[in-house]
Scaffold this motif. Structure first.
Motif, PDB file in Angstrom:
ATOM      1  N   GLU A 508      -8.494 -10.555 -15.352  1.00 19.37           N
ATOM      2  CA  GLU A 508      -7.977 -11.613 -16.217  1.00 19.37           C
ATOM      3  C   GLU A 508      -7.140 -12.616 -15.439  1.00 19.37           C
ATOM      4  OE1 GLU A 508      -5.823  -9.549 -19.190  1.00 19.37           O
ATOM      5  OE2 GLU A 508      -7.587  -8.554 -20.055  1.00 19.37           O
ATOM      6  N   ARG A 509      -6.528 -12.175 -14.327  1.00 20.23           N
ATOM      7  CA  ARG A 509      -5.656 -13.057 -13.546  1.00 20.23           C
ATOM      8  C   ARG A 509      -6.036 -12.992 -12.070  1.00 20.23           C
ATOM      9  NH1 ARG A 509       0.143 -11.267 -16.265  1.00 20.23           N
ATOM     10  NH2 ARG A 509      -0.406 -11.795 -18.423  1.00 20.23           N
ATOM     11  N   PRO A 510      -7.228 -13.482 -11.736  1.00 18.72           N
ATOM     12  CA  PRO A 510      -7.674 -13.395 -10.335  1.00 18.72           C
ATOM     13  C   PRO A 510      -6.857 -14.259  -9.393  1.00 18.72           C
ATOM     14  CG  PRO A 510      -9.175 -14.732 -11.634  1.00 18.72           C
ATOM     15  CD  PRO A 510      -8.207 -14.132 -12.609  1.00 18.72           C
ATOM     16  N   GLU A 511      -6.137 -15.237  -9.952  1.00 18.03           N
ATOM     17  CA  GLU A 511      -5.377 -16.140  -9.082  1.00 18.03           C
ATOM     18  C   GLU A 511      -4.129 -15.477  -8.523  1.00 18.03           C
ATOM     19  OE1 GLU A 511      -3.670 -16.366 -13.145  1.00 18.03           O
ATOM     20  OE2 GLU A 511      -5.696 -16.396 -12.276  1.00 18.03           O
ATOM     21  N   GLN A 512      -3.660 -14.397  -9.145  1.00 23.58           N
ATOM     22  CA  GLN A 512      -2.451 -13.740  -8.665  1.00 23.58           C
ATOM     23  C   GLN A 512      -2.747 -12.911  -7.421  1.00 23.58           C
ATOM     24  OE1 GLN A 512      -0.622 -11.446 -11.726  1.00 23.58           O
ATOM     25  NE2 GLN A 512       0.219 -13.206 -12.804  1.00 23.58           N
ATOM     26  N   GLU A 513      -1.786 -12.895  -6.523  1.00 25.15           N
ATOM     27  CA  GLU A 513      -1.932 -12.081  -5.332  1.00 25.15           C
ATOM     28  C   GLU A 513      -1.749 -10.610  -5.686  1.00 25.15           C
ATOM     29  OE1 GLU A 513       0.720 -13.320  -2.334  1.00 25.15           O
ATOM     30  OE2 GLU A 513      -0.037 -15.381  -2.234  1.00 25.15           O
ATOM     31  N   GLY A 514      -2.414  -9.764  -4.941  1.00 27.11           N
ATOM     32  CA  GLY A 514      -2.294  -8.329  -5.182  1.00 27.11           C
ATOM     33  C   GLY A 514      -3.616  -7.638  -4.978  1.00 27.11           C
ATOM     34  N   HIS A 515      -3.579  -6.360  -5.140  1.00 29.99           N
ATOM     35  CA  HIS A 515      -4.770  -5.541  -4.950  1.00 29.99           C
ATOM     36  C   HIS A 515      -4.735  -4.420  -5.978  1.00 29.99           C
ATOM     37  CE1 HIS A 515      -7.613  -2.753  -3.043  1.00 29.99           C
ATOM     38  NE2 HIS A 515      -8.118  -3.843  -2.473  1.00 29.99           N
ATOM     39  N   ILE A 516      -5.888  -4.091  -6.526  1.00 24.69           N
ATOM     40  CA  ILE A 516      -5.942  -3.110  -7.605  1.00 24.69           C
ATOM     41  C   ILE A 516      -5.397  -1.756  -7.157  1.00 24.69           C
ATOM     42  CG2 ILE A 516      -8.351  -2.537  -7.068  1.00 24.69           C
ATOM     43  CD1 ILE A 516      -8.751  -1.903 -10.000  1.00 24.69           C
ATOM     44  N   VAL A 517      -5.679  -1.373  -5.907  1.00 27.15           N
ATOM     45  CA  VAL A 517      -5.194  -0.069  -5.437  1.00 27.15           C
ATOM     46  C   VAL A 517      -3.670  -0.073  -5.377  1.00 27.15           C
ATOM     47  CG1 VAL A 517      -5.198   1.553  -3.515  1.00 27.15           C
ATOM     48  CG2 VAL A 517      -7.323   0.386  -4.165  1.00 27.15           C
ATOM     49  N   LYS A 518      -3.119  -1.164  -4.846  1.00 31.50           N
ATOM     50  CA  LYS A 518      -1.665  -1.266  -4.751  1.00 31.50           C
ATOM     51  C   LYS A 518      -1.038  -1.304  -6.147  1.00 31.50           C
ATOM     52  CE  LYS A 518       2.016  -4.223  -2.951  1.00 31.50           C
ATOM     53  NZ  LYS A 518       2.323  -5.455  -2.203  1.00 31.50           N
ATOM     54  N   ASP A 519      -1.629  -2.084  -7.049  1.00 27.61           N
ATOM     55  CA  ASP A 519      -1.073  -2.185  -8.393  1.00 27.61           C
ATOM     56  C   ASP A 519      -1.137  -0.840  -9.118  1.00 27.61           C
ATOM     57  OD1 ASP A 519      -0.623  -4.835  -7.932  1.00 27.61           O
ATOM     58  OD2 ASP A 519      -2.377  -5.541  -9.021  1.00 27.61           O
ATOM     59  N   THR A 520      -2.247  -0.140  -8.928  1.00 30.92           N
ATOM     60  CA  THR A 520      -2.380   1.173  -9.566  1.00 30.92           C
ATOM     61  C   THR A 520      -1.354   2.151  -9.013  1.00 30.92           C
ATOM     62  OG1 THR A 520      -4.748   0.810  -9.909  1.00 30.92           O
ATOM     63  CG2 THR A 520      -3.953   3.079 -10.017  1.00 30.92           C
ATOM     64  N   GLU A 521      -1.185   2.118  -7.694  1.00 31.76           N
ATOM     65  CA  GLU A 521      -0.197   3.012  -7.072  1.00 31.76           C
ATOM     66  C   GLU A 521       1.207   2.704  -7.588  1.00 31.76           C
ATOM     67  OE1 GLU A 521       3.019   3.954  -4.547  1.00 31.76           O
ATOM     68  OE2 GLU A 521       2.115   1.956  -4.425  1.00 31.76           O
ATOM     69  N   LEU A 522       1.535   1.420  -7.736  1.00 32.35           N
ATOM     70  CA  LEU A 522       2.852   1.049  -8.255  1.00 32.35           C
ATOM     71  C   LEU A 522       3.023   1.517  -9.692  1.00 32.35           C
ATOM     72  CD1 LEU A 522       3.274  -2.572  -6.832  1.00 32.35           C
ATOM     73  CD2 LEU A 522       4.704  -0.599  -6.321  1.00 32.35           C
ATOM     74  N   ALA A 523       1.979   1.364 -10.495  1.00 32.13           N
ATOM     75  CA  ALA A 523       2.059   1.783 -11.896  1.00 32.13           C
ATOM     76  C   ALA A 523       2.260   3.294 -12.000  1.00 32.13           C
ATOM     77  CB  ALA A 523       0.796   1.360 -12.638  1.00 32.13           C
ATOM     78  N   VAL A 524       1.480   4.049 -11.229  1.00 35.38           N
ATOM     79  CA  VAL A 524       1.597   5.506 -11.273  1.00 35.38           C
ATOM     80  C   VAL A 524       2.954   5.941 -10.732  1.00 35.38           C
ATOM     81  CG1 VAL A 524       0.663   7.670 -10.376  1.00 35.38           C
ATOM     82  CG2 VAL A 524      -0.883   5.862 -11.136  1.00 35.38           C
ATOM     83  N   ARG A 525       3.416   5.273  -9.668  1.00 30.22           N
ATOM     84  CA  ARG A 525       4.720   5.646  -9.099  1.00 30.22           C
ATOM     85  C   ARG A 525       5.850   5.329 -10.079  1.00 30.22           C
ATOM     86  NH1 ARG A 525       7.581   2.661  -5.112  1.00 30.22           N
ATOM     87  NH2 ARG A 525       5.672   1.617  -4.473  1.00 30.22           N
ATOM     88  N   HIS A 526       5.737   4.176 -10.730  1.00 29.62           N
ATOM     89  CA  HIS A 526       6.748   3.815 -11.726  1.00 29.62           C
ATOM     90  C   HIS A 526       6.744   4.824 -12.874  1.00 29.62           C
ATOM     91  CE1 HIS A 526       8.582   0.429 -14.427  1.00 29.62           C
ATOM     92  NE2 HIS A 526       9.397   1.424 -14.230  1.00 29.62           N
ATOM     93  N   ALA A 527       5.554   5.178 -13.362  1.00 26.94           N
ATOM     94  CA  ALA A 527       5.447   6.151 -14.448  1.00 26.94           C
ATOM     95  C   ALA A 527       5.998   7.502 -14.033  1.00 26.94           C
ATOM     96  CB  ALA A 527       3.989   6.281 -14.889  1.00 26.94           C
ATOM     97  N   THR A 528       5.695   7.924 -12.812  1.00 26.79           N
ATOM     98  CA  THR A 528       6.154   9.235 -12.345  1.00 26.79           C
ATOM     99  C   THR A 528       7.667   9.240 -12.139  1.00 26.79           C
ATOM    100  OG1 THR A 528       4.028   9.481 -11.224  1.00 26.79           O
ATOM    101  CG2 THR A 528       5.763  11.039 -10.642  1.00 26.79           C
ATOM    102  N   GLY A 529       8.201   8.131 -11.633  1.00 16.11           N
ATOM    103  CA  GLY A 529       9.655   8.047 -11.472  1.00 16.11           C
ATOM    104  C   GLY A 529      10.376   8.148 -12.809  1.00 16.11           C
TER     105      GLY A 529
END
Length: 685
Positions: A508-529
């Motif tokens: 939905e937001r291809p213009e934003q910088e980032g990577h799906i693997v990194k974003d997923t890792e951040l989401a899982v790490r945030h949830a686990t924290g």
């Protein structure tokens, strides 16, 4: 709305999330290995008929299949004659009939040849592929066996590591958040005292074992030292919190407010510790913690359910569900009723009301406020969102009740729980409609339906991923999603949903910088924290609830109850009051253990049906969690919504408008409890 997960990679992030992630993933691997092993056995039987026997190495028969009968017969007869002629023979022996001997040898030879033939046939079926497969299957079985033997270690590690995380972040459950310097000092000192009492109890238990001369087994030995090391660390952390003062605190503060900032588990530790010191049995606290370890599998599931809830919080699923109703511009009261209904099933799958409030409470509150709901109604609905689903399949609380009480089954409890859920939901609808302050006008179908369809399309990928994962477990591992498998299956499902959610957001937001693997890792790490601190807070509350239950047990509270009230109605009235009071001050899991120990015999001996008793208990507990002075669900609502938002409640208007966040849940659950408690007595009393 959806909460951003753009947290930076910091050492504290990893320290709070990685240990708990490893422990929870280990649990999933160990539990999944048992499922996989059962499936591997079934597949092996399909590929190699008789696999259960072929997988075990066989030994070749020791007999000779090419035995010369004539030669063997001659030797037997010669040996027999020599024995008869032996002057040292003590008995007069009749010589054996050669015909009988030959027949016996022939039968033995035939049996030997049959065994060798079976062995040869078996060995011909044992291919290299079967041996490799059997080695893999045995390895998976070994992992499952390790899981069965390690659950006590895992629970103790999960409890102590998560509690340390909650201590460091000052995130234990208390009646009031820390705002002033006095609040911090009193809260930290109380935590240090409570943790020190737990440490003293562990040391006392260790000394008692040494004095008794009983040598503990390997597991018990390391569990004893685990408690000692863990409580030492928690005590040192609390000491560090006393010495360190974070910025932003208001100077001064009142002692009355400061006492409200003491975590509930610390109060329980102080009460339990002082009581057991007075009766000269400080080691009893550790003994009661051992009762928690006896049910380690069930309490580990609490940690898994919290993780599930935090993973759900990292996705847009909850917001998208509310988006289905936004185009209809429903009255706030109607939207609140729908929120309660929709929340019931995920509450059941997240194990307990508090977990769901932590996970989705903020979304429910914000969506209701956006729809025009008064702050008090939004807070009431958020607190109740996790209440009604605890009596639905596959809620963990009912599994614990059935495990501790053989008089009832999960099927019976879930069956009647559905009817009680419909009753309480209907009462909520009636009360909210009677007290509504908005009209019942909704948007026309022609205007609302297209937007609802668009939102449904956005939910389709999530539904497909969930369905695929559940079917994979059902068909791939032959494990259906039920109350026993849900704690293992749902984390895998939610991890897949998080990956999908991040992928959809990236599209939905291809213009934003980032990577799906990194974003997923951040989401899982945030949830686990987040899960780490919540797990620590909940498990410590549960552990000390069991110790507090020990106070009631050792204090002879049960002996104060009359043995025979001669009236089932009076018995039920007394039980309702006691159960509601227990629900006010204890978490559900610890309360269930306490009630099992103390009240079940009293209830059953006075004519209360076991199934009826436990349904009343569950409803009474939920009423207790919504009732002051503790009101656990309201505390968790405050935790996710924020102190400032809660404190800006209505200060004018009628009594109902000013206190609706307490009055609405109490009225609904109180009426439900009274109907549940006394109406069935008309049919069997």
């Amino acid at each position: 709305m959806y909460e951003s997960v753009s947290r930076s990679r910091t050492l504290s992030d990893w320290l709070s999330s990685l240990p708990i992630a490893l422990v929870l993933l280990l649990v999933i691997v160990l539990e999944s290995s048992s499922m996989l092993h059962s499936r591997l056995l079934a597949i092996g039987s399909e590929l190699w008929p008789g696999y259960h026997e072929l997988r075990v190495p066989a030994q070749a028969p020791a007999c000779q299949p090419d035995l010369n009968i004539d030669h063997e017969l001659a030797e037997l007869l010669a040996n027999q004659q020599a024995d008869i002629d032996d002057e040292l023979s003590l008995f007069d022996e009749e010589p054996a009939d050669p015909v009988v001997l030959r027949a016996s040898l022939e039968r033995s030879l035939a049996e030997c040849q049959r065994r060798h033939a079976e062995y040869a046939s078996r060995e011909s079926q044992v291919t290299d592929g079967l041996q490799y497969y059997a080695t893999f299957e045995e390895g998976v079985a070994a992992i499952g066996d390790l899981g069965l033997n390690a659950t006590r270690y895992i629970l103790m590690t999960l409890l102590l590591v998560a509690a340390a995380s909650a201590n460091l972040l000052r995130d234990h459950i208390a009646l009031r958040g820390i705002r002033t310097v006095r609040d911090l000092q009193v809260s930290s000192l109380a935590q240090m005292a409570g943790n020190a009492l737990l440490l003293a109890s562990a040391l006392a238990y260790r000394s008692m074992q040494d004095a008794s001369g009983i040598v503990p087994d390997f597991q018990q030995y390391w569990i004893q030292w685990g408690w000692i090391i863990g409580f030492t660390v928690l005590t040192l952390i609390s000491l560090l919190q006393c010495l360190r003062r974070p910025s932003g605190l208001v100077p001064g503060g009142s002692m009355g407010h400061a006492l409200l900032c003491i975590p509930l588990y610390s109060w329980m530790a102080l009460i339990s510790g002082v009581f057991f010191i007075l009766i000269g049995h400080l080691s009893a606290m550790t003994i009661y913690l051992g009762k928690m370890l006896d049910l380690s599998g069930l309490f580990i599931n609490v940690g898994l359910y919290v993780w599930i809830g935090m993973l759900l919080k990292q996705t847009r699923m909850a917001s998208l569900v509310f988006d289905l109703f936004r185009p209809w511009r429903l009255p706030p009261e109607m939207l609140a009723f729908l929120a309660i209904m929709i929340s019931a099933l995920p509450t059941a799958y997240t194990g307990a009301s508090g977990i769901y409030v932590i996970a989705v409470g903020a979304v429910i509150y914000q969506e209701l406020r956006r729809a025009g709901a008064q702050r008090q109604l939004a807070l009431a609905t958020t607190a109740m969102s996790g209440s009604m689903g605890v009596i639905l399949n596959p809620c963990l609380l009912i599994v614990i009740i059935a495990a501790l009480n053989k008089e009832v089954t999960t099927r019976e409890l879930y069956g009647w729980g559905l009817w009680l859920f419909l009753l309480s939901a209907s009462l909520f609808l009636v009360v909210s409609m009677v007290s509504r302050r908005a009209s019942l006008v909704v948007s026309p179908v022609a205007n609302a339906w297209p937007e609802t369809v668009n939102t449904l399309k956005k939910l389709v990928p999530y539904a497909l991923v969930i369905t695929v994962m559940v079917l994979w477990y059902r068909w791939g591992l032959n494990t259906a999603l039920d109350e026993f498998s849900a704690p293992v299956i749902l984390p895998a499902v939610m991890l897949a949903v998080v990956i999908l959610d991040q992928w959809l957001r990236r599209r939905e937001r291809p213009e934003q910088e980032g990577h799906i693997v990194k974003d997923t890792e951040l989401a899982v790490r945030h949830a686990t924290g987040e899960a780490s601190t919540h797990i620590g807070a909940l498990l410590m509350l549960m552990a000390l609830s069991i110790c507090l239950g020990g106070v009631f047990d050792r204090g002879g509270a049960v002996s104060m109850l009359p043995e025979d009230l001669s009236s089932v109605w009076l018995t039920m009235a007394l039980l309702v009051v006691i159960l509601m009071l227990i629900g006010m001050i204890m978490d559900p899991y610890g309360a269930v253990i306490l009630v099992t120990i103390t009240l079940t015999d009293f209830a059953f001996n006075n004519g209360i049906d076991p199934l009826h008793f436990w349904m009343v208990t569950l409803i009474a507990f939920e009423l207790g969690y919504l009732s002051p002075p503790v009101a656990l669900n309201h505390l968790l609502t405050r935790q996710v919504v924020g102190d400032d938002e809660v404190d800006r409640g209505a200060v004018s208007g009628s009594f109902w408008q000013r206190y609706e966040r307490f009055a609405l849940p109490l009225l609904v659950m109180a009426v439900t409890l009274l109907l549940t408690a006394f109406v069935p007595l008309l049919f069997y009393a």
